[in-house]
Design a protein around this motif. Structure first.
Motif, PDB file in Angstrom:
ATOM      1  N   UNK A  65      -1.373   9.571  -1.815  1.00  0.00           N
ATOM      2  CA  UNK A  65      -2.507  10.148  -1.095  1.00  0.00           C
ATOM      3  C   UNK A  65      -3.844   9.619  -1.561  1.00  0.00           C
ATOM      4  N   UNK A  66      -3.838   8.437  -2.125  1.00  0.00           N
ATOM      5  CA  UNK A  66      -5.106   7.886  -2.618  1.00  0.00           C
ATOM      6  C   UNK A  66      -5.755   6.943  -1.601  1.00  0.00           C
TER       7      UNK A  66
ATOM      8  N   UNK B  35       0.128   3.827  -2.861  1.00  0.00           N
ATOM      9  CA  UNK B  35      -1.122   4.566  -2.673  1.00  0.00           C
ATOM     10  C   UNK B  35      -0.989   5.577  -1.542  1.00  0.00           C
ATOM     11  N   UNK B  36      -0.271   5.172  -0.507  1.00  0.00           N
ATOM     12  CA  UNK B  36      -0.061   6.086   0.615  1.00  0.00           C
ATOM     13  C   UNK B  36       0.729   7.315   0.144  1.00  0.00           C
ATOM     14  N   UNK B  37       1.739   7.061  -0.641  1.00  0.00           N
ATOM     15  CA  UNK B  37       2.577   8.157  -1.141  1.00  0.00           C
ATOM     16  C   UNK B  37       1.774   9.094  -2.042  1.00  0.00           C
TER      17      UNK B  37
ATOM     18  N   UNK C 151      -6.564   3.280   5.230  1.00  0.00           N
ATOM     19  CA  UNK C 151      -5.576   4.234   5.715  1.00  0.00           C
ATOM     20  C   UNK C 151      -5.367   4.075   7.215  1.00  0.00           C
TER      21      UNK C 151
ATOM     22  N   UNK D  84       0.814  -1.221   0.000  1.00  0.00           N
ATOM     23  CA  UNK D  84       0.000   0.000   0.000  1.00  0.00           C
ATOM     24  C   UNK D  84       0.850   1.275   0.000  1.00  0.00           C
ATOM     25  N   UNK D  85       2.176   1.126  -0.009  1.00  0.00           N
ATOM     26  CA  UNK D  85       3.037   2.313   0.077  1.00  0.00           C
ATOM     27  C   UNK D  85       2.799   3.299  -1.063  1.00  0.00           C
TER      28      UNK D  85
END
Lengths: 383, 220
Positions: free
Chosen positions: A16-17, A12-14, A23, A9-10
């Motif tokens: 901002x999605x 997507x985390x980066x 989250x 998930x990194x």
């Protein structure tokens, strides 16, 4: 959430999605897992470093060189190109053109009694042998009207030919489809034919790279590295390509008020280098070294100059500058790195003596970070 | 998280500013179609930086990148009559550029490519001090900081070249050129999900490659 799921998930985390439950879960996992937290920080660092690469400028005359290679189509090519439209547009236009052509042919044949006579007298022959037909018709024409009829007949006989250029002038297949990105054809003429033209255009079109042939010449003579030219000599060699580049001895003597101070020259060079604009950086550095050879920053300038050449792939010049650096400042703190680079560059130029330079560097400075790469290079290139 | 917000704001700003640019592009395209070479030259100047950056990051050296970028613009010029304005000129040009870069790389012999990588590697001068990034970030532009940053960029470019072409182009379009997932999908003509998965793979691989060079373990 386990570690592999968290790491998946990194991205997507980066970006901002991530939001809501995923989250929250990822945040909880990162709070409780030092390994994934460290991994996440490393991920972000890598992304920031990548972003830091930023934009690059092509050479200043890039657009002009593209313009030189462009062949502006003639009016009839543009007209022909506009005919390559969707069928619903193209068909009526082509149909209208055919009708007009037919009417024009009819009109011309009706206005030219000679053609009518020829058509009546030699119709089967004309059908079978298109080329000799006018020759066959000629004896019927009275000598007095021969010139006039030739002039009149011309618009009618070439009429099939006037259609031909339109057909052949149609743009290459695929042009009409190019708007679909996936359907862009890789037409071979782009890849090959223009490159020859480019070769021809380049010497005139690229004055800033005029020094390159010289560099390539040096590549062919690795021995050239053994005795690098004095800095002033190479400055002189370049002074013809750019007004700013070289500073002659005479210019040095004429201490004019508009000459830039050592400070501004050096800081300008560093700024240009930092922005990866190596051409102006090289100009500034050469000028600085020529004007202020005894300045305390001269060793830095020499090293930067060598590295700027290296960044441009001008290895012969880079090698010469690193060698000059090592000769002039053997005890400088940058000498170890310069020695490693000199060795690597020699190998890049096909000079196997670079192996010994690297071995020498490794024995003298085994603890600098360049040592690891040098060991790799020695293992792969120096059997 | 703050990065994501920053990205969105940046995108919103660029979208607003892009409206005028689109109109200007349209005018230049129309004039270029009518045979105005200067109008096309103006388009080249507007997009040369974008196209050249993409080409450079894809092929790895300035000489080849300039050739590739030139070919992209020549190709665009030849196809200009077929461009009917159904999409933005920039989208159309980026697609040509991306496909041309990929085709250029696919055309190279893989052995030659491997040899070239080795060459770059030998030239690339390996490691970077662990905390290089941190120092570079707030360093005054002295020669030391400049040289440090210069080396860091070389290393990143070198590692970027180790990714497969399809991973590399996605990460360049997203993380260097700042395109959205949707724009990338449209540019490359692939599904959104493909963009997402390729981008993630590319980022993870690059992170693994850069990790030791950027001071793995010294993270705070």
């Amino acid at each position: 959430m386990n570690c592999p799921e968290a790491r998946e998930a990194f991205s997507d985390l980066y970006d901002g999605t991530l939001s809501g439950h995923p989250l929250a879960e990822l945040s909880r996992h990162l709070d409780g897992c030092p390994a994934c937290r460290a991994e996440w920080v490393a991920f972000r660092r890598a992304m920031h470093a990548l972003k830091d690469l930023g934009d690059e400028e092509p050479s200043p005359d890039f657009a002009a060189r593209v313009a030189e290679r462009i062949e502006v189509p003639r009016w009839w090519q543009r007209v022909a190109a506009t005919l390559v439209l969707p069928l619903r547009v193209k068909l009526p236009i082509h149909a209208a053109a055919l009708v007009l052509l037919g009417l024009a042919g009819l009109w011309v044949s009706q206005r030219s009694p000679e053609i009518q006579r020829a058509a009546v007298g030699h119709a089967p022959a004309t059908m079978q042998r298109a080329a000799p037909a006018p020759e066959a018709a000629r004896p019927v024409i009275p000598p007095t009207t021969a010139k006039k009829t030739e002039a009149e007949a011309r618009p009618s006989t070439p009429s099939p030919k006037t259609v031909a250029p339109q057909k052949s002038a149609s743009p290459p297949a695929g042009v009409g489809k190019i708007e679909d990105p996936a359907a862009i054809p890789e037409d071979k003429d782009v890849a090959h034919a223009p490159s020859a033209r480019m070769e021809a255009a380049r010497p005139m079109a690229a004055p800033p790279t005029a020094a390159r042939p010289q560099a390539q010449g040096e590549v062919a003579q690795p021995g050239r590295l053994q005795s690098p030219p004095p800095p002033d000599a190479s400055a002189k060699a370049e002074s013809t390509s750019e007004p700013r580049s070289g500073v002659s001895a005479m210019e040095r003597k004429t201490s004019t008020s508009d000459r830039r101070s050592a400070d501004s020259r050096f800081s300008s060079a560093v700024t240009e280098f930092a922005a990866q604009r190596y051409e102006p950086a090289i100009d500034d550095l050469r000028a600085f070294l020529a004007q202020h050879p005894d300045d305390g920053r001269a060793p830095d300038a020499r090293f930067l100059l060598a590295d700027a050449y290296r960044a441009q792939g001008r290895y012969a010049e880079a090698g010469a500058e690193f060698e000059a650096f090592l000769r002039q400042y053997p005890q400088h703190r940058r000498a170890p790195v310069a020695l490693y680079r000199h060795g690597e560059i020699r190998l890049l130029l096909g000079d196997q003596s670079g192996c010994n330079t690297l071995r020498d560097a490794l024995s003298r400075y085994p603890d600098v970070r360049e040592a690891a790469t040098a060991r790799e290079t020695l293992a792969t290139r120096c059997p | 998280m703050e990065n994501a917000t920053g990205l969105r704001l940046q995108q919103a700003g660029s979208d607003a500013g892009a409206v005028g640019a689109v109109d200007e592009d349209r005018g230049l395209v129309d004039r270029a179609k009518d045979g105005d070479a200067r109008a096309f030259e103006a388009l080249v100047r507007r997009y040369e930086r974008w196209v050249f950056t993409l080409a450079l990051r894809m092929v790895g050296n300035r000489g080849d990148a300039e050739d590739v970028a030139q070919e992209v613009f020549l190709k665009a010029y030849r196809g200009l009559q077929g461009f009917r304005g159904g999409s933005r000129f920039s989208t159309w040009l980026y697609a040509i550029a991306s496909h041309h870069c990929l085709n250029h790389l696919a055309g190279r012999d893989s052995r030659a490519r491997r040899a070239e990588r080795t060459g770059n590697s030998a030239d690339g001068q390996g490691g970077v001090l662990p905390s290089a990034l941190d120092r570079v970030a707030d360093a005054s532009p002295g020669p030391d900081a400049v040289l440090e940053r210069h080396e860091l960029r070389r290393v990143i470019q070198r590692e970027l070249l180790q990714l497969t072409e399809h991973h590399r182009i996605v990460i360049i379009l997203r993380d260097i050129q700042g395109m959205s997932y949707e724009e990338i999908a449209a540019t490359l003509g692939v599904e959104l999900g493909t963009v997402r998965s390729r981008l993630h793979r590319a980022r993870m691989e690059l992170r693994a490659r850069l990790g030791p060079l950027l001071g793995e373990g010294s993270a705070t």
